[in-house]
Design a protein around this motif. Structure first.
Motif, short mmCIF file in Angstrom:
data_model
loop_
_atom_site.label_atom_id
_atom_site.label_comp_id
_atom_site.label_asym_id
_atom_site.label_seq_id
_atom_site.Cartn_x
_atom_site.Cartn_y
_atom_site.Cartn_z
N VAL A 111 0.83 -1.21 0.00
CA VAL A 111 0.00 0.00 0.00
C VAL A 111 0.86 1.25 0.00
O VAL A 111 0.75 2.13 -0.88
CB VAL A 111 -0.96 -0.02 1.21
N PHE A 112 1.76 1.35 0.98
CA PHE A 112 2.55 2.57 1.11
C PHE A 112 3.66 2.64 0.06
O PHE A 112 3.98 3.73 -0.43
CB PHE A 112 3.15 2.67 2.52
N VAL A 114 3.62 1.37 -3.07
CA VAL A 114 3.05 1.74 -4.35
C VAL A 114 2.57 3.19 -4.34
O VAL A 114 2.80 3.95 -5.29
CB VAL A 114 1.88 0.79 -4.71
N ALA A 115 1.93 3.61 -3.25
CA ALA A 115 1.41 4.99 -3.18
C ALA A 115 2.54 6.01 -3.27
O ALA A 115 2.50 6.94 -4.09
CB ALA A 115 0.62 5.17 -1.88
N PHE A 116 3.56 5.85 -2.43
CA PHE A 116 4.67 6.80 -2.47
C PHE A 116 5.44 6.69 -3.78
O PHE A 116 5.94 7.70 -4.30
CB PHE A 116 5.61 6.54 -1.29
N VAL A 118 4.20 5.92 -6.77
CA VAL A 118 3.44 6.58 -7.82
C VAL A 118 3.58 8.10 -7.72
O VAL A 118 3.85 8.79 -8.72
CB VAL A 118 1.95 6.18 -7.75
N PHE A 119 3.43 8.64 -6.53
CA PHE A 119 3.57 10.09 -6.36
C PHE A 119 4.97 10.56 -6.71
O PHE A 119 5.16 11.62 -7.32
CB PHE A 119 3.23 10.49 -4.92
N LEU A 191 8.87 0.90 -3.38
CA LEU A 191 8.76 2.33 -3.70
C LEU A 191 9.63 2.69 -4.90
O LEU A 191 9.17 3.34 -5.85
CB LEU A 191 9.16 3.14 -2.46
N THR A 194 8.37 1.00 -8.14
CA THR A 194 7.17 1.65 -8.66
C THR A 194 7.50 3.00 -9.28
O THR A 194 6.99 3.36 -10.34
CB THR A 194 6.13 1.84 -7.53
N ARG A 195 8.35 3.75 -8.62
CA ARG A 195 8.76 5.06 -9.14
C ARG A 195 9.40 4.93 -10.52
O ARG A 195 9.08 5.68 -11.45
CB ARG A 195 9.73 5.72 -8.17
N MET A 222 -4.63 6.14 -13.55
CA MET A 222 -5.17 4.91 -12.98
C MET A 222 -5.33 3.81 -14.03
O MET A 222 -5.01 2.65 -13.78
CB MET A 222 -6.52 5.20 -12.32
N LEU A 226 -0.67 3.40 -14.10
CA LEU A 226 -0.56 2.56 -12.91
C LEU A 226 -0.73 1.08 -13.25
O LEU A 226 0.04 0.24 -12.76
CB LEU A 226 -1.60 2.98 -11.87
#
Length: 309
Positions: A111-112, A114-116, A118-119, A191, A194-195, A222, A226
């Motif tokens: 969760v964290f 992938v989220a961080f 992506v941002f 992280l 994903t980045r 999305m 993603l």
């Protein structure tokens, strides 16, 4: 699809035999007598030692011991460890605890991470991206046992946000702190992966085409960026679930978690070949099943992938 699943399941047999044979041989090659080590400096009569060696088949050659182990596995009788506790019962108690710990760690890093990621990928070169890269590099550089003791001291002892040790109360709530420690290093890798994947897909032709068609920015991110960026991330996460369970030895030791890691560490100390190989066999099956699920997820993430051919 069915034929593909059957082929993958058949691969379990050579993987299982090869892994257990290798691990059993390494345990067999360890110097010293595990039965004599049980008694420390106060050695019992030689007859007692010989009887225990015969009970655990340690007086037999390597291939005989391994054959007995395979027979026990296929008859669902793993025997007893050096403390006279059934190995199957010990695994039945320890495996769910480690599974909960690994699943919590996997959820945290997925969760964290992938989220961080992506941002950070959408803001390459900016302050958030640079900060995230520095923090992830620090997390990767610090050993797990250091992170464990620091988190235990700060969040468990000084702040009191979580129990510093788990003990017998190994439920989802008490396992949060060790799960964070266990998943931190993998979180940093997720992280960064994903980045990098998001940054690469942002310049793809299909993304420019979707933008030119007038799709909104959230829709492009999305549905296109993603989804395609998650393919390497899902591969890593699937393979990492087994790694989390196998790598929980240090974390479970620090937080006194009664899981597979603790049991494996104790078995290694006592050179308990059957217990070590039984635990490794379970981890091998976890690896195979998770990798199969990852392969099946590919068809959902990328419609071009088909397994029915």
């Amino acid at each position: 699809m069915v034929r593909y699943i059957l082929r993958r399941l058949l691969q379990v047999i050579p993987v299982f035999l090869g892994t257990t044979l290798l691990v059993y041989y390494m345990v067999f090659a360890l110097p010293g007598d595990p039965i004599a080590a049980l008694f420390g400096e106060r050695q019992p009569p030689q007859g007692v030692i010989d009887a225990l060696r015969a009970q655990y088949n340690l007086d037999q050659p390597f291939w005989v011991q391994y054959g007995i182990f395979l027979k026990n596995v296929f008859t669902f009788n793993l025997g007893v460890d050096f403390t006279q506790q059934p190995i199957a019962d010990a695994l039945a108690r320890a495996f769910p605890v480690t599974a909960m710990l690994a699943i919590e760690a996997l959820i945290i890093q997925a969760v964290f991470g992938v989220a961080f990621g992506v941002f950070a990928g959408l803001r390459k070169g900016k302050l958030f991206d640079s900060t995230v890269l520095i923090v992830s590099l620090v997390v990767i550089a610090v050993p797990t046992f250091v992170l464990g003791f620091v988190f235990q001291l700060v969040f468990g002892v000084q702040l009191g946000w979580a129990k510093p040790t788990v003990g017998a109360n190994a439920d989802w709530g008490n396992l949060i702190l060790p799960a964070v420690v266990l998943g931190l290093v993998s979180f940093a890798y997720v992280l960064r992966l994903t980045r990098a994947s998001v940054g690469e897909n942002m310049n793809a032709d299909y993304v420019r085409t979707a933008t030119a068609k007038g799709l909104s920015r959230p829709r492009v991110v999305m549905a296109h960026i993603l989804r395609n960026s998650l393919i390497p991330v899902v591969t890593y996460l699937g393979a990492n679930l087994g790694g989390l369970m196998g790598g929980a030895i240090v974390t479970e030791g620090i937080f006194n978690v009664p899981g597979v890691g603790n049991k494996l560490f104790q078995a290694i100390q006592r050179s308990e070949g059957p217990t070590i190989v039984a635990i490794v066999s379970v981890l091998v099956l976890v690896f195979v099943v998770t990798n199969l699920l990852v392969d099946l997820l590919y068809a959902w993430l990328d419609p071009r992938i088909r397994y029915d051919q």
